[in-house]
Design a protein around this motif. Structure first.
Motif, PDB file in Angstrom:
ATOM      1  N   ILE A  64      56.123 -31.261  68.446  1.00 28.24           N
ATOM      2  CA  ILE A  64      55.284 -30.741  69.524  1.00 28.24           C
ATOM      3  C   ILE A  64      53.891 -30.937  69.534  1.00 28.24           C
ATOM      4  CG2 ILE A  64      54.719 -28.703  71.077  1.00 28.24           C
ATOM      5  CD1 ILE A  64      57.850 -27.918  70.601  1.00 28.24           C
ATOM      6  N   ARG A  65      53.274 -30.734  68.595  1.00 19.22           N
ATOM      7  CA  ARG A  65      51.946 -30.785  68.254  1.00 19.22           C
ATOM      8  C   ARG A  65      51.486 -32.309  68.122  1.00 19.22           C
ATOM      9  NH1 ARG A  65      53.015 -26.561  64.914  1.00 19.22           N
ATOM     10  NH2 ARG A  65      52.070 -24.500  65.714  1.00 19.22           N
ATOM     11  N   GLN A  66      52.358 -33.030  67.410  1.00 19.03           N
ATOM     12  CA  GLN A  66      52.097 -34.517  67.126  1.00 19.03           C
ATOM     13  C   GLN A  66      52.142 -35.036  68.766  1.00 19.03           C
ATOM     14  OE1 GLN A  66      54.377 -36.698  64.023  1.00 19.03           O
ATOM     15  NE2 GLN A  66      53.887 -38.407  64.849  1.00 19.03           N
ATOM     16  N   GLY A  67      53.082 -34.824  69.375  1.00 12.41           N
ATOM     17  CA  GLY A  67      53.407 -35.376  70.927  1.00 12.41           C
ATOM     18  C   GLY A  67      52.190 -35.093  71.261  1.00 12.41           C
ATOM     19  N   ALA A  68      51.641 -34.135  71.663  1.00 16.26           N
ATOM     20  CA  ALA A  68      50.335 -34.016  72.400  1.00 16.26           C
ATOM     21  C   ALA A  68      49.530 -34.844  72.008  1.00 16.26           C
ATOM     22  CB  ALA A  68      50.006 -32.170  72.324  1.00 16.26           C
ATOM     23  N   GLU A  69      49.074 -34.816  70.448  1.00 13.21           N
ATOM     24  CA  GLU A  69      48.102 -35.722  70.056  1.00 13.21           C
ATOM     25  C   GLU A  69      48.274 -37.066  70.387  1.00 13.21           C
ATOM     26  OE1 GLU A  69      48.108 -34.960  65.670  1.00 13.21           O
ATOM     27  OE2 GLU A  69      47.613 -32.881  65.895  1.00 13.21           O
ATOM     28  N   GLU A  70      49.627 -37.534  70.440  1.00 16.82           N
ATOM     29  CA  GLU A  70      49.849 -39.163  70.697  1.00 16.82           C
ATOM     30  C   GLU A  70      49.729 -39.314  72.045  1.00 16.82           C
ATOM     31  OE1 GLU A  70      53.505 -40.389  69.379  1.00 16.82           O
ATOM     32  OE2 GLU A  70      53.236 -39.702  67.237  1.00 16.82           O
ATOM     33  N   LEU A  71      50.099 -38.240  72.898  1.00 17.24           N
ATOM     34  CA  LEU A  71      49.564 -38.344  74.373  1.00 17.24           C
ATOM     35  C   LEU A  71      48.130 -38.442  74.796  1.00 17.24           C
ATOM     36  CD1 LEU A  71      52.181 -36.403  76.366  1.00 17.24           C
ATOM     37  CD2 LEU A  71      51.944 -38.902  76.514  1.00 17.24           C
ATOM     38  N   GLY A  72      47.182 -37.767  73.780  1.00 13.93           N
ATOM     39  CA  GLY A  72      45.714 -37.715  73.806  1.00 13.93           C
ATOM     40  C   GLY A  72      45.295 -36.558  74.552  1.00 13.93           C
ATOM     41  N   VAL A  73      46.247 -35.285  74.588  1.00 12.73           N
ATOM     42  CA  VAL A  73      46.005 -34.421  75.431  1.00 12.73           C
ATOM     43  C   VAL A  73      45.854 -32.982  74.698  1.00 12.73           C
ATOM     44  CG1 VAL A  73      46.673 -35.266  77.671  1.00 12.73           C
ATOM     45  CG2 VAL A  73      48.263 -33.792  76.265  1.00 12.73           C
ATOM     46  N   PRO A  74      45.152 -32.096  75.014  1.00 14.65           N
ATOM     47  CA  PRO A  74      45.182 -30.859  74.179  1.00 14.65           C
ATOM     48  C   PRO A  74      46.529 -30.264  74.520  1.00 14.65           C
ATOM     49  CG  PRO A  74      43.076 -30.944  75.532  1.00 14.65           C
ATOM     50  CD  PRO A  74      44.048 -32.152  75.797  1.00 14.65           C
ATOM     51  N   LEU A  75      47.013 -29.432  73.469  1.00  9.76           N
ATOM     52  CA  LEU A  75      48.362 -29.282  73.446  1.00  9.76           C
ATOM     53  C   LEU A  75      48.359 -28.119  74.483  1.00  9.76           C
ATOM     54  CD1 LEU A  75      51.100 -28.553  72.377  1.00  9.76           C
ATOM     55  CD2 LEU A  75      50.071 -26.801  70.841  1.00  9.76           C
ATOM     56  N   GLU A  76      47.681 -27.197  74.896  1.00 11.75           N
ATOM     57  CA  GLU A  76      47.323 -26.376  75.778  1.00 11.75           C
ATOM     58  C   GLU A  76      47.714 -26.835  77.454  1.00 11.75           C
ATOM     59  OE1 GLU A  76      45.068 -26.576  73.730  1.00 11.75           O
ATOM     60  OE2 GLU A  76      45.375 -24.671  72.635  1.00 11.75           O
ATOM     61  N   ASP A  77      47.271 -28.208  77.486  1.00 11.26           N
ATOM     62  CA  ASP A  77      47.124 -29.000  78.828  1.00 11.26           C
ATOM     63  C   ASP A  77      48.510 -29.577  78.929  1.00 11.26           C
ATOM     64  OD1 ASP A  77      44.604 -28.266  79.067  1.00 11.26           O
ATOM     65  OD2 ASP A  77      43.565 -30.447  79.070  1.00 11.26           O
ATOM     66  N   HIS A  78      48.934 -29.865  77.586  1.00 12.81           N
ATOM     67  CA  HIS A  78      50.474 -30.615  77.970  1.00 12.81           C
ATOM     68  C   HIS A  78      51.471 -29.426  78.203  1.00 12.81           C
ATOM     69  CE1 HIS A  78      53.829 -33.036  76.802  1.00 12.81           C
ATOM     70  NE2 HIS A  78      54.072 -32.575  75.629  1.00 12.81           N
ATOM     71  N   ILE A  79      51.627 -28.300  77.535  1.00 12.59           N
ATOM     72  CA  ILE A  79      52.253 -27.147  77.741  1.00 12.59           C
ATOM     73  C   ILE A  79      52.322 -26.669  79.210  1.00 12.59           C
ATOM     74  CG2 ILE A  79      52.722 -24.577  77.440  1.00 12.59           C
ATOM     75  CD1 ILE A  79      51.916 -25.294  74.423  1.00 12.59           C
ATOM     76  N   GLN A  80      50.918 -26.800  79.985  1.00  9.51           N
ATOM     77  CA  GLN A  80      50.726 -26.368  81.486  1.00  9.51           C
ATOM     78  C   GLN A  80      51.439 -27.458  82.194  1.00  9.51           C
ATOM     79  OE1 GLN A  80      49.290 -23.194  82.533  1.00  9.51           O
ATOM     80  NE2 GLN A  80      50.735 -24.097  83.955  1.00  9.51           N
ATOM     81  N   PHE A  81      51.220 -28.736  81.879  1.00 10.11           N
ATOM     82  CA  PHE A  81      51.874 -29.708  82.530  1.00 10.11           C
ATOM     83  C   PHE A  81      53.290 -29.649  82.771  1.00 10.11           C
ATOM     84  CE2 PHE A  81      53.507 -33.779  83.477  1.00 10.11           C
ATOM     85  CZ  PHE A  81      52.758 -34.294  84.355  1.00 10.11           C
ATOM     86  N   MET A  82      53.865 -29.248  81.445  1.00  7.18           N
ATOM     87  CA  MET A  82      55.157 -29.393  81.599  1.00  7.18           C
ATOM     88  C   MET A  82      55.762 -28.217  82.144  1.00  7.18           C
ATOM     89  SD  MET A  82      56.801 -31.832  79.467  1.00  7.18           S
ATOM     90  CE  MET A  82      58.219 -30.740  78.811  1.00  7.18           C
ATOM     91  N   ILE A  83      55.256 -27.089  81.961  1.00 10.00           N
ATOM     92  CA  ILE A  83      55.666 -25.751  82.904  1.00 10.00           C
ATOM     93  C   ILE A  83      55.688 -26.006  84.311  1.00 10.00           C
ATOM     94  CG2 ILE A  83      55.059 -23.623  83.615  1.00 10.00           C
ATOM     95  CD1 ILE A  83      54.027 -23.176  80.460  1.00 10.00           C
ATOM     96  N   ASP A  84      54.626 -26.503  84.894  1.00 11.72           N
ATOM     97  CA  ASP A  84      54.147 -27.158  86.303  1.00 11.72           C
ATOM     98  C   ASP A  84      55.535 -27.909  86.608  1.00 11.72           C
ATOM     99  OD1 ASP A  84      52.189 -25.420  86.256  1.00 11.72           O
ATOM    100  OD2 ASP A  84      50.854 -26.710  86.053  1.00 11.72           O
ATOM    101  N   ALA A  85      55.495 -29.227  85.702  1.00 10.44           N
ATOM    102  CA  ALA A  85      56.528 -30.060  86.062  1.00 10.44           C
ATOM    103  C   ALA A  85      58.033 -29.565  86.384  1.00 10.44           C
ATOM    104  CB  ALA A  85      56.447 -31.116  85.042  1.00 10.44           C
TER     105      ALA A  85
END
Length: 191
Positions: free
Chosen positions: A157-178
């Motif tokens: 999960i952490r590595q995935g956010a890093e590879e996307l180049g987004v903070p983990l918090e932003d990635h989690i929020q994007f996913m919740i919203d999606a």
């Protein structure tokens, strides 16, 4: 391959409703990220829907890079004319395959796979079994609890956010919203 054809293939190989729901959630997340990045939503949708279609029959406990999941499924997709860049994205979501995640699609599939399952798990322990008011801070707290959804790789999960180049918090929020508007399709909320 159309979505209907992909769905028929997924249903042919996957009987587990929970695994089907997981693929629907990853499909939803992939489509949302494709729209966010201005990418081809249909292609990203197919990759999300099919990334684990062979997992139930060929689970690959030994993590073989060439046999069972996801290699079996990708070989079948190749036989059916599935584009190579989509096959590479599916192979890349399983680190043991050794296929580098060089495309945005491959990085995104890796980033959404484990997190989508984790978010569903977070929702299932809530009184309303919904993503409705799930907050990032609650998800991060659950990530620290190693006993909760212990099959989910926190490192991925952490590595995935890093590879996307987004903070983990932003990635989690994007996913919740999606995922939130489609949660009944994953067995959450009223579904």
């Amino acid at each position: 391959m159309t979505r209907d054809e992909a769905l028929a293939l997924m249903h042919e190989y996957t009987e587990s409703e929970n695994l089907r729901r997981h693929m629907y959630s990853v499909e939803t997340a992939m489509r949302a990220y494709a729209a966010h990045f201005g990418e081809d939503e249909e292609e990203w949708d197919l990759v999300g829907l099919l990334h684990d279609f062979d997992y139930e029959r060929y689970p690959n406990a030994d993590h073989s890079p060439t046999d069972e999941h996801p290699s079996f499924g990708v070989n079948l997709l190749r036989e059916r004319g599935f584009p190579e860049h989509l096959c590479e994205a599916i192979l890349g979501h399983a680190p043991y395959c050794g296929v580098p995640r060089t495309s945005r699609m491959a990085k995104t599939l890796f980033a959404v796979d484990e997190l989508s399952g984790f978010l569903v798990a977070c929702a299932l322990v809530r009184p309303d079994k919904s993503l409705g008011d799930l907050q990032v801070k609650s998800v991060k707290k659950k990530l620290k609890d190693k006993a909760f959804a212990k099959g989910v790789s926190r490192d991925d999960i952490r590595q995935g956010a890093e590879e996307l180049g987004v903070p983990l918090e932003d990635h989690i929020q994007f996913m919740i919203d999606a995922l939130r508007p489609h949660e009944t399709g994953f067995g959450l909320g009223g579904g």
